[in-house]
Motif scaffolding. Sequence first.
Motif, PDB file in Angstrom:
ATOM      1  N   TRP A  65       0.799  -1.220   0.000  1.00 18.00           N
ATOM      2  CA  TRP A  65       0.000   0.000   0.000  1.00 18.00           C
ATOM      3  C   TRP A  65       0.836   1.276   0.000  1.00 18.00           C
ATOM      4  O   TRP A  65       0.357   2.309  -0.445  1.00 18.00           O
ATOM      5  CB  TRP A  65      -0.930   0.013   1.210  1.00 18.00           C
ATOM      6  N   ILE A  66       2.050   1.199   0.534  1.00 17.26           N
ATOM      7  CA  ILE A  66       2.895   2.392   0.633  1.00 17.26           C
ATOM      8  C   ILE A  66       4.042   2.260  -0.374  1.00 17.26           C
ATOM      9  O   ILE A  66       4.914   1.402  -0.204  1.00 17.26           O
ATOM     10  CB  ILE A  66       3.458   2.564   2.063  1.00 17.26           C
ATOM     11  N   PRO A  67       4.030   3.057  -1.433  1.00 23.71           N
ATOM     12  CA  PRO A  67       5.056   2.931  -2.472  1.00 23.71           C
ATOM     13  C   PRO A  67       6.479   3.049  -1.921  1.00 23.71           C
ATOM     14  O   PRO A  67       6.779   3.944  -1.120  1.00 23.71           O
ATOM     15  CB  PRO A  67       4.744   4.092  -3.429  1.00 23.71           C
ATOM     16  N   GLY A  68       7.315   2.125  -2.335  1.00 22.82           N
ATOM     17  CA  GLY A  68       8.732   2.146  -1.980  1.00 22.82           C
ATOM     18  C   GLY A  68       9.099   1.382  -0.729  1.00 22.82           C
ATOM     19  O   GLY A  68      10.258   1.007  -0.560  1.00 22.82           O
ATOM     20  N   VAL A  69       8.138   1.144   0.153  1.00 25.34           N
ATOM     21  CA  VAL A  69       8.460   0.474   1.416  1.00 25.34           C
ATOM     22  C   VAL A  69       8.832  -0.997   1.175  1.00 25.34           C
ATOM     23  O   VAL A  69       9.799  -1.500   1.743  1.00 25.34           O
ATOM     24  CB  VAL A  69       7.305   0.606   2.434  1.00 25.34           C
ATOM     25  N   GLY A  70       8.075  -1.680   0.328  1.00 25.81           N
ATOM     26  CA  GLY A  70       8.406  -3.079   0.015  1.00 25.81           C
ATOM     27  C   GLY A  70       9.737  -3.188  -0.704  1.00 25.81           C
ATOM     28  O   GLY A  70      10.522  -4.110  -0.435  1.00 25.81           O
ATOM     29  N   LEU A  71      10.011  -2.253  -1.596  1.00 23.76           N
ATOM     30  CA  LEU A  71      11.293  -2.223  -2.295  1.00 23.76           C
ATOM     31  C   LEU A  71      12.439  -2.043  -1.300  1.00 23.76           C
ATOM     32  O   LEU A  71      13.445  -2.760  -1.357  1.00 23.76           O
ATOM     33  CB  LEU A  71      11.305  -1.097  -3.336  1.00 23.76           C
ATOM     34  N   ALA A  72      12.281  -1.122  -0.365  1.00 20.97           N
ATOM     35  CA  ALA A  72      13.302  -0.911   0.666  1.00 20.97           C
ATOM     36  C   ALA A  72      13.481  -2.161   1.521  1.00 20.97           C
ATOM     37  O   ALA A  72      14.606  -2.530   1.880  1.00 20.97           O
ATOM     38  CB  ALA A  72      12.936   0.288   1.533  1.00 20.97           C
ATOM     39  N   ALA A  73      12.372  -2.828   1.853  1.00 18.22           N
ATOM     40  CA  ALA A  73      12.446  -4.029   2.678  1.00 18.22           C
ATOM     41  C   ALA A  73      13.176  -5.159   1.958  1.00 18.22           C
ATOM     42  O   ALA A  73      13.998  -5.854   2.560  1.00 18.22           O
ATOM     43  CB  ALA A  73      11.044  -4.472   3.091  1.00 18.22           C
ATOM     44  N   ILE A  74      12.909  -5.351   0.670  1.00 15.01           N
ATOM     45  CA  ILE A  74      13.567  -6.441  -0.053  1.00 15.01           C
ATOM     46  C   ILE A  74      15.048  -6.131  -0.237  1.00 15.01           C
ATOM     47  O   ILE A  74      15.893  -7.027  -0.134  1.00 15.01           O
ATOM     48  CB  ILE A  74      12.850  -6.766  -1.390  1.00 15.01           C
ATOM     49  N   VAL A  75      15.389  -4.862  -0.458  1.00 12.93           N
ATOM     50  CA  VAL A  75      16.805  -4.486  -0.533  1.00 12.93           C
ATOM     51  C   VAL A  75      17.476  -4.706   0.824  1.00 12.93           C
ATOM     52  O   VAL A  75      18.605  -5.204   0.902  1.00 12.93           O
ATOM     53  CB  VAL A  75      16.963  -3.031  -1.019  1.00 12.93           C
ATOM     54  N   GLY A  76      16.763  -4.384   1.904  1.00  8.33           N
ATOM     55  CA  GLY A  76      17.289  -4.639   3.247  1.00  8.33           C
ATOM     56  C   GLY A  76      17.532  -6.118   3.496  1.00  8.33           C
ATOM     57  O   GLY A  76      18.543  -6.498   4.111  1.00  8.33           O
ATOM     58  N   LEU A  77      16.629  -6.962   3.018  1.00  8.22           N
ATOM     59  CA  LEU A  77      16.829  -8.409   3.171  1.00  8.22           C
ATOM     60  C   LEU A  77      18.030  -8.888   2.367  1.00  8.22           C
ATOM     61  O   LEU A  77      18.783  -9.762   2.824  1.00  8.22           O
ATOM     62  CB  LEU A  77      15.570  -9.171   2.755  1.00  8.22           C
ATOM     63  N   ILE A  78      18.234  -8.325   1.198  1.00  6.61           N
ATOM     64  CA  ILE A  78      19.410  -8.698   0.399  1.00  6.61           C
ATOM     65  C   ILE A  78      20.685  -8.308   1.146  1.00  6.61           C
ATOM     66  O   ILE A  78      21.628  -9.101   1.242  1.00  6.61           O
ATOM     67  CB  ILE A  78      19.331  -8.062  -1.001  1.00  6.61           C
ATOM     68  N   VAL A  79      20.710  -7.126   1.717  1.00 10.96           N
ATOM     69  CA  VAL A  79      21.872  -6.699   2.507  1.00 10.96           C
ATOM     70  C   VAL A  79      22.052  -7.610   3.720  1.00 10.96           C
ATOM     71  O   VAL A  79      23.179  -7.997   4.063  1.00 10.96           O
ATOM     72  CB  VAL A  79      21.732  -5.222   2.924  1.00 10.96           C
ATOM     73  N   TYR A  80      20.955  -7.973   4.369  1.00 12.74           N
ATOM     74  CA  TYR A  80      21.012  -8.885   5.519  1.00 12.74           C
ATOM     75  C   TYR A  80      21.668 -10.210   5.126  1.00 12.74           C
ATOM     76  O   TYR A  80      22.571 -10.698   5.824  1.00 12.74           O
ATOM     77  CB  TYR A  80      19.590  -9.118   6.054  1.00 12.74           C
ATOM     78  N   PHE A  81      21.236 -10.799   4.012  1.00  9.78           N
ATOM     79  CA  PHE A  81      21.782 -12.093   3.625  1.00  9.78           C
ATOM     80  C   PHE A  81      23.191 -11.975   3.047  1.00  9.78           C
ATOM     81  O   PHE A  81      23.982 -12.923   3.160  1.00  9.78           O
ATOM     82  CB  PHE A  81      20.819 -12.844   2.700  1.00  9.78           C
ATOM     83  N   LEU A  82      23.549 -10.846   2.455  1.00  6.86           N
ATOM     84  CA  LEU A  82      24.944 -10.616   2.074  1.00  6.86           C
ATOM     85  C   LEU A  82      25.831 -10.554   3.318  1.00  6.86           C
ATOM     86  O   LEU A  82      26.936 -11.111   3.339  1.00  6.86           O
ATOM     87  CB  LEU A  82      25.077  -9.324   1.265  1.00  6.86           C
ATOM     88  N   THR A  83      25.325  -9.878   4.361  1.00  4.26           N
ATOM     89  CA  THR A  83      26.055  -9.803   5.623  1.00  4.26           C
ATOM     90  C   THR A  83      26.171 -11.180   6.265  1.00  4.26           C
ATOM     91  O   THR A  83      27.231 -11.550   6.787  1.00  4.26           O
ATOM     92  CB  THR A  83      25.361  -8.817   6.579  1.00  4.26           C
ATOM     93  N   ALA A  84      25.095 -11.951   6.209  1.00  2.00           N
ATOM     94  CA  ALA A  84      25.135 -13.319   6.741  1.00  2.00           C
ATOM     95  C   ALA A  84      26.147 -14.166   5.979  1.00  2.00           C
ATOM     96  O   ALA A  84      26.894 -14.949   6.578  1.00  2.00           O
ATOM     97  CB  ALA A  84      23.748 -13.951   6.672  1.00  2.00           C
ATOM     98  N   ALA A  85      26.187 -14.001   4.659  1.00  2.00           N
ATOM     99  CA  ALA A  85      27.165 -14.742   3.855  1.00  2.00           C
ATOM    100  C   ALA A  85      28.582 -14.351   4.271  1.00  2.00           C
ATOM    101  O   ALA A  85      29.463 -15.212   4.396  1.00  2.00           O
ATOM    102  CB  ALA A  85      26.944 -14.481   2.368  1.00  2.00           C
TER     103      ALA A  85
END
Length: 119
Positions: A65-85
């Motif tokens: 419902w809020i433009p850009g928030v899901g995009l930011a969240a998925i980018v955050g998850l990618i950064v999270y899993f890069l950090t985990a790697a």
Amino acid sequence: MTLLPDPWWPVAVMAFIVGVDGLLTFWPPKVIADCLDGVGLPRDWWWVLAVVKFLAAAGLIAGFWIPGVGLAAIVGLIVYFLTAAGAHLRAGYIGRDFWLNCLGMLVLNVLVLVICFLV
């Protein structure tokens, strides 16, 4: 690029997966506990992972419902899993958990980013 996910359902599936993963951080099965111990994350910091995962799931859902928030969240998850790697590589913990769980989730999140927000 779009600021609202299209299609929406891969984002919903990822929100569910990340939310369940957050819950499992509180009562981790052996495979998750072994992974977190294997990378050397102190047990008294495990709750931080749950908070990050719950916030990511909430961001993915709010992004319907809020433009850009899901995009930011998925980018955050990618950064999270890069950090985990990076943590896996630093600790030398690169067995099945690294290849299947860590890199598998990284690939899934990149696919959701590309399919739902960039194509």
